[in-house]
Design a protein around this motif. Structure first.
Motif, PDB file in Angstrom:
ATOM      1  N   THR A   1       0.835  -1.201   0.000  1.00  0.00           N
ATOM      2  CA  THR A   1       0.000   0.000   0.000  1.00  0.00           C
ATOM      3  C   THR A   1       0.867   1.246   0.000  1.00  0.00           C
ATOM      4  OG1 THR A   1      -1.826  -1.148   1.110  1.00  0.00           O
ATOM      5  CG2 THR A   1      -1.794   1.263   1.257  1.00  0.00           C
ATOM      6  N   ALA A   2       1.910   1.274   0.822  1.00  0.00           N
ATOM      7  CA  ALA A   2       2.813   2.430   0.863  1.00  0.00           C
ATOM      8  C   ALA A   2       3.481   2.646  -0.493  1.00  0.00           C
ATOM      9  CB  ALA A   2       3.868   2.240   1.955  1.00  0.00           C
ATOM     10  N   PHE A   3       3.895   1.567  -1.135  1.00  0.00           N
ATOM     11  CA  PHE A   3       4.515   1.660  -2.453  1.00  0.00           C
ATOM     12  C   PHE A   3       3.548   2.281  -3.458  1.00  0.00           C
ATOM     13  CE2 PHE A   3       5.031   0.011  -6.723  1.00  0.00           C
ATOM     14  CZ  PHE A   3       6.358   0.314  -7.005  1.00  0.00           C
ATOM     15  N   TYR A   4       2.317   1.790  -3.506  1.00  0.00           N
ATOM     16  CA  TYR A   4       1.362   2.265  -4.507  1.00  0.00           C
ATOM     17  C   TYR A   4       0.865   3.682  -4.232  1.00  0.00           C
ATOM     18  CZ  TYR A   4       1.668  -2.029  -7.017  1.00  0.00           C
ATOM     19  OH  TYR A   4       2.159  -3.064  -7.767  1.00  0.00           O
ATOM     20  N   VAL A   5       0.841   4.093  -2.986  1.00  0.00           N
ATOM     21  CA  VAL A   5       0.555   5.502  -2.674  1.00  0.00           C
ATOM     22  C   VAL A   5       1.698   6.364  -3.199  1.00  0.00           C
ATOM     23  CG1 VAL A   5       0.354   7.177  -0.789  1.00  0.00           C
ATOM     24  CG2 VAL A   5      -1.012   5.066  -0.741  1.00  0.00           C
ATOM     25  N   ALA A   6       2.939   5.919  -2.993  1.00  0.00           N
ATOM     26  CA  ALA A   6       4.105   6.661  -3.492  1.00  0.00           C
ATOM     27  C   ALA A   6       4.129   6.697  -5.019  1.00  0.00           C
ATOM     28  CB  ALA A   6       5.397   6.036  -2.962  1.00  0.00           C
ATOM     29  N   LEU A   7       3.583   5.674  -5.655  1.00  0.00           N
ATOM     30  CA  LEU A   7       3.515   5.619  -7.115  1.00  0.00           C
ATOM     31  C   LEU A   7       2.461   6.583  -7.658  1.00  0.00           C
ATOM     32  CD1 LEU A   7       4.849   4.006  -9.473  1.00  0.00           C
ATOM     33  CD2 LEU A   7       2.962   2.385  -9.261  1.00  0.00           C
TER      34      LEU A   7
END
Length: 132
Positions: A18-24
């Motif tokens: 989730t953190a990765f995809y928010v950053a994306l």
């Protein structure tokens, strides 16, 4: 209702993914998120649904492949300019991604780089000059 595209991805660590995809660049849609899944929207018509392995297995009898070992899919996300390609990649790397698992391409009218998410799924971040 206009057509939408939602990519469902099985993930090992829901919080990290989730953190990765928010950053994306995704925005969490709390209405469709919970303990076993996170819904993220990249636009009004493009979304990603992250599902824990147990939850993903509720929808298929096929085994979950290992995206770190086998290429399964390469997903393209377009951005508005060249600088945003690099900025998006840097943000995704800071959130646990791996930069440039595939070589960058600079064709003048198109510039792209790749980032691998924590589960090995590869995203191609692309800027294209559609004006020619």
């Amino acid at each position: 209702m206009s057509k939408m595209m939602i990519v469902n991805l099985p993930v090992r660590d829901l919080s990290a993914s989730t953190a990765f995809y928010v950053a994306l660049g995704g925005t969490v849609n709390a209405q469709f998120s919970g303990e076993k899944s996170t819904s993220l929207m990249f636009s009004d018509s493009v979304g990603v649904m992250l599902l824990t392995h147990d939850h993903y297995n509720e929808f298929t009898q096929r085994p979950i492949g290992d995206a770190r070992r086998d290429s399964q899919v390469m997903i393209v996300l377009t951005v508005g300019d060249r600088d945003t390609v690099d900025a998006t990649l840097a943000s995704a790397v800071a959130a646990g991604g791996r930069a440039d698992p595939n070589p960058a391409q600079d064709l003048g009218f198109m510039y792209n780089r790749h980032v691998e998410d924590p589960d090995g799924y590869v995203w191609e971040i692309v800027w294209m000059n559609l004006q020619g």
